[in-house]
Write a protein that holds these residues in place. Structure first.
Motif, PDB file in Angstrom:
ATOM      1  N   TYR A   1     -10.603   8.543   5.540  1.00 12.75           N
ATOM      2  CA  TYR A   1      -9.793   7.858   4.526  1.00 12.75           C
ATOM      3  C   TYR A   1     -10.671   7.015   3.624  1.00 12.75           C
ATOM      4  N   CYS A   2     -10.108   6.651   2.462  1.00 12.30           N
ATOM      5  CA  CYS A   2     -10.721   5.637   1.604  1.00 12.30           C
ATOM      6  C   CYS A   2      -9.576   4.838   0.993  1.00 12.30           C
ATOM      7  N   VAL A   3      -9.904   3.702   0.385  1.00 13.66           N
ATOM      8  CA  VAL A   3      -8.855   2.881  -0.236  1.00 13.66           C
ATOM      9  C   VAL A   3      -9.288   2.511  -1.651  1.00 13.66           C
ATOM     10  N   VAL A   4      -8.344   2.658  -2.582  1.00 10.18           N
ATOM     11  CA  VAL A   4      -8.608   2.258  -3.965  1.00 10.18           C
ATOM     12  C   VAL A   4      -7.564   1.212  -4.368  1.00 10.18           C
ATOM     13  N   ARG A   5      -8.032   0.182  -5.058  1.00 11.01           N
ATOM     14  CA  ARG A   5      -7.074  -0.820  -5.543  1.00 11.01           C
ATOM     15  C   ARG A   5      -6.526  -0.350  -6.886  1.00 11.01           C
ATOM     16  N   SER A   6      -5.218  -0.457  -7.075  1.00  9.84           N
ATOM     17  CA  SER A   6      -4.632  -0.040  -8.355  1.00  9.84           C
ATOM     18  C   SER A   6      -4.781  -1.178  -9.363  1.00  9.84           C
ATOM     19  N   VAL A   7      -4.280  -0.932 -10.571  1.00  9.34           N
ATOM     20  CA  VAL A   7      -4.329  -2.008 -11.571  1.00  9.34           C
ATOM     21  C   VAL A   7      -3.040  -2.835 -11.568  1.00  9.34           C
ATOM     22  N   VAL A   8      -2.167  -2.577 -10.605  1.00  6.25           N
ATOM     23  CA  VAL A   8      -0.886  -3.304 -10.549  1.00  6.25           C
ATOM     24  C   VAL A   8      -0.917  -4.324  -9.413  1.00  6.25           C
ATOM     25  N   GLY A   9      -0.935  -5.599  -9.760  1.00  2.00           N
ATOM     26  CA  GLY A   9      -0.820  -6.682  -8.778  1.00  2.00           C
ATOM     27  C   GLY A   9      -1.644  -6.424  -7.530  1.00  2.00           C
TER      28      GLY A   9
ATOM     29  N   PRO B   1     -15.273   6.337   1.761  1.00  2.00           N
ATOM     30  CA  PRO B   1     -14.831   7.307   2.768  1.00  2.00           C
ATOM     31  C   PRO B   1     -15.293   6.896   4.161  1.00  2.00           C
ATOM     32  N   THR B   2     -14.361   6.852   5.096  1.00  2.00           N
ATOM     33  CA  THR B   2     -14.593   6.345   6.443  1.00  2.00           C
ATOM     34  C   THR B   2     -13.932   7.286   7.438  1.00  2.00           C
TER      35      THR B   2
ATOM     36  N   LEU C   1      -5.839   9.684   2.540  1.00  2.00           N
ATOM     37  CA  LEU C   1      -6.366  10.163   3.821  1.00  2.00           C
ATOM     38  C   LEU C   1      -6.146  11.651   4.038  1.00  2.00           C
ATOM     39  N   ASP C   2      -7.062  12.188   4.822  1.00  2.00           N
ATOM     40  CA  ASP C   2      -6.998  13.606   5.195  1.00  2.00           C
ATOM     41  C   ASP C   2      -6.744  13.645   6.697  1.00  2.00           C
ATOM     42  N   ARG C   3      -5.538  14.067   7.087  1.00  2.00           N
ATOM     43  CA  ARG C   3      -5.244  14.111   8.518  1.00  2.00           C
ATOM     44  C   ARG C   3      -5.162  15.558   9.027  1.00  2.00           C
ATOM     45  N   SER C   4      -5.785  16.473   8.285  1.00  2.00           N
ATOM     46  CA  SER C   4      -5.684  17.886   8.680  1.00  2.00           C
ATOM     47  C   SER C   4      -6.387  18.162  10.019  1.00  2.00           C
ATOM     48  N   ARG C   5      -7.302  17.260  10.435  1.00  2.00           N
ATOM     49  CA  ARG C   5      -8.007  17.473  11.707  1.00  2.00           C
ATOM     50  C   ARG C   5      -7.464  16.565  12.796  1.00  2.00           C
ATOM     51  N   TYR C   6      -6.216  16.135  12.650  1.00  2.00           N
ATOM     52  CA  TYR C   6      -5.673  15.199  13.631  1.00  2.00           C
ATOM     53  C   TYR C   6      -4.347  15.686  14.215  1.00  2.00           C
TER      54      TYR C   6
ATOM     55  N   ASN D   1       0.844  -1.202   0.000  1.00  2.00           N
ATOM     56  CA  ASN D   1       0.000   0.000   0.000  1.00  2.00           C
ATOM     57  C   ASN D   1       0.872   1.241   0.000  1.00  2.00           C
ATOM     58  N   VAL D   2       0.596   2.134  -0.952  1.00  2.00           N
ATOM     59  CA  VAL D   2       1.256   3.438  -0.950  1.00  2.00           C
ATOM     60  C   VAL D   2       0.175   4.438  -0.564  1.00  2.00           C
ATOM     61  N   CYS D   3       0.346   5.027   0.611  1.00  2.00           N
ATOM     62  CA  CYS D   3      -0.705   5.895   1.158  1.00  2.00           C
ATOM     63  C   CYS D   3      -0.379   7.359   0.900  1.00  2.00           C
ATOM     64  N   PHE D   4      -1.356   8.092   0.395  1.00  2.00           N
ATOM     65  CA  PHE D   4      -1.175   9.517   0.104  1.00  2.00           C
ATOM     66  C   PHE D   4      -2.084  10.358   0.985  1.00  2.00           C
ATOM     67  N   GLU D   5      -1.639  11.554   1.287  1.00  2.00           N
ATOM     68  CA  GLU D   5      -2.534  12.528   1.903  1.00  2.00           C
ATOM     69  C   GLU D   5      -3.245  13.295   0.797  1.00  2.00           C
ATOM     70  N   VAL D   6      -4.519  13.559   1.037  1.00  2.00           N
ATOM     71  CA  VAL D   6      -5.312  14.363   0.100  1.00  2.00           C
ATOM     72  C   VAL D   6      -6.059  15.401   0.924  1.00  2.00           C
TER      73      VAL D   6
END
Ligand SMILES: O=C(O)C(=O)Cc1ccc(O)cc1
Length: 412
Positions: A144-152, A132-133, A159-164, A106-111
């Motif tokens: 946060y939410c999770v999307v599966r990529s097309v790679v393996g 979204p959870t 995730l948005d951690r601006s309120r944490y 998993n490569v996790c990004f902030e959005v």
């Protein structure tokens, strides 16, 4: 419009308990444990080195660790899931990949805005594995939410951690010791790049997906590169195609130097064993093959990690005596003996670098690769110091390829 990513947050592993990954990351790679979450079936540990963060997800109460699990590379990976007795809700912020071998998946990004990013992804035909959870604790909340990529088996948690304000993410508690004293010479500053091992012929579809969903843009890693095919290095036992991409940040046009790049590696049909095919076979499909950790002083970092027990790939014996190599290293102001003592490779990326250029034009990079960190020939780490070169060089890749090929041949 594609969904816009703000920055890389962390890279997550999924491993059975008892693989030794956490103790290796702390004891050998000098990562610092800073947050943890423990449930009946799972342990999630967050480790940091500079701005590089790994999240290790360990499945507890599971029978055999990966190296004793009888993985058969001739059968599809998904048919071979180990017999787990836990629910898929155990890991917060990720899907449960149930992968047959240890994996970085998993490569996790902030959005900035998870609901709007999720809508955009769905409009673009990317189904969400987790919608979204919200998760809340005393330190605030994260969506946060999770999307599966097309790679393996690769997924992306957004995730948005601006309120944490807590140590890492809600549900985790602070753990470990905050390092004291002077800056560790083995410190790495951030993730430089993440390289995916891809099946032959799949690069175009992967590029299109990342462009379409997240607005990634292709970038050139070497002047020799072909715009359509990518950077192809072939002949004398090597057959590798590299294509690189990076994410744009909404309205910001460029990338900061410390933004992580993504590299797609495919093997080309050449005789002999190779690192990419060995990964695909032993990992059970495409995935994250390696991660480059950026350092501003590769000699000190490599020395400190080697002393702590990290095993690096040894360059082919002839590497430092190749025509012009010692001069190239000296011209960069470095001592060839010092680089050879540590097994560090030096190369230009074809952009004003390399031999014969005047010193002010020289742009180069230094790299050293670890041996795979799991029992399989799969994931490894790299140290990289860049002096002006943003891409990759043919000499370093040939040297790595030859060393690994010699090693794989010995394993026969
Ligand atoms: O040099 C790097 O760090 C790369 O990312 C290029 C690369 C990709 C795949 C390989 O098996 C070896 C080298």
């Amino acid at each position: 419009m594609a969904a816009s990513l703000s920055r890389l947050s962390h890279i997550a592993f999924h491993v059975p308990a008892g693989t030794g990954l956490v103790s290796d990351l702390v004891g050998k790679f000098r990562f610092h444990l800073f947050a943890e979450r423990v449930t009946a079936g799972a342990r999630q540990l967050a480790l940091r080195k500079g701005a590089a963060v790994f999240l290790v997800n360990e499945r507890l109460g599971e029978p055999p660790p990966a190296h004793t699990f009888p993985f058969d590379p001739t059968r599809p990976a998904l048919a071979q899931q180990p017999p787990l007795g836990h629910s898929d809700k155990e890991f917060l912020y990720d899907v449960n990949p149930s992968h047959p071998v240890s994996t970085a998946s998993n490569v996790c990004f902030e959005v900035q805005d998870v609901p709007s990013v999720s809508r955009r992804l769905q409009e673009r035909g990317c189904p969400l594995a987790i919608p979204p959870t919200d998760v809340t604790d005393d330190g605030g909340s994260v969506t946060y939410c999770v999307v599966r990529s097309v790679v393996g088996n690769i997924s992306h948690t957004l995730l948005d951690r601006s309120r944490y304000r807590g140590a890492f993410l809600p549900g985790f508690r602070a753990a470990g010791d905050v390092p004291e004293g002077p800056r560790d010479p083995a410190e790495a500053t951030h993730f430089d790049h993440i390289t995916y091992a891809c099946p032959r012929g799949s690069t175009r579809a992967v590029l299109d997906w990342y462009q379409h969903c997240f607005g990634f843009q292709r970038f050139i890693v070497n002047r020799q590169e072909d715009a359509a095919e990518g950077y192809r290095i072939r002949g004398r036992g090597v057959g590798l195609q590299l294509t690189a991409m990076r994410y744009g940040k909404g309205s910001e046009p460029g990338l900061a130097d410390d933004d992580c790049k993504f590299v797609l590696a495919e093997s080309l049909l050449e005789p002999g064993k190779n690192q990419v095919d060995a990964f695909l076979e032993q990992h059970g499909g495409a995935g994250i093959q390696h991660v480059g950790l950026y350092t501003t002083d590769i000699v000190s970092t490599a020395r400190a990690l080697a002393q702590a027990g990290v095993r690096f790939v040894e360059p082919p014996p002839a590497y430092y005596s190749e025509a012009g190599k010692a001069e190239e290293i000296r011209a960069a102001g470095l001592d060839p003996r010092l680089l050879s003592q540590h097994g560090i490779l030096l190369d230009g990326d074809g952009e004003g670098g390399g031999r014969g250029s005047s010193p002010h034009q020289r742009r180069y990079l230094m790299q050293i690769f670890t041996q795979p960190i799991f029992p399989e020939e799969t994931f490894f780490l790299e140290l990289i110091e860049r002096r002006g070169a943003a891409g990759f060089g043919e000499g370093n890749i040939r040297a790595l390829w030859k060393s690994v090929q010699a090693y794989l041949d010995k394993q026969e």
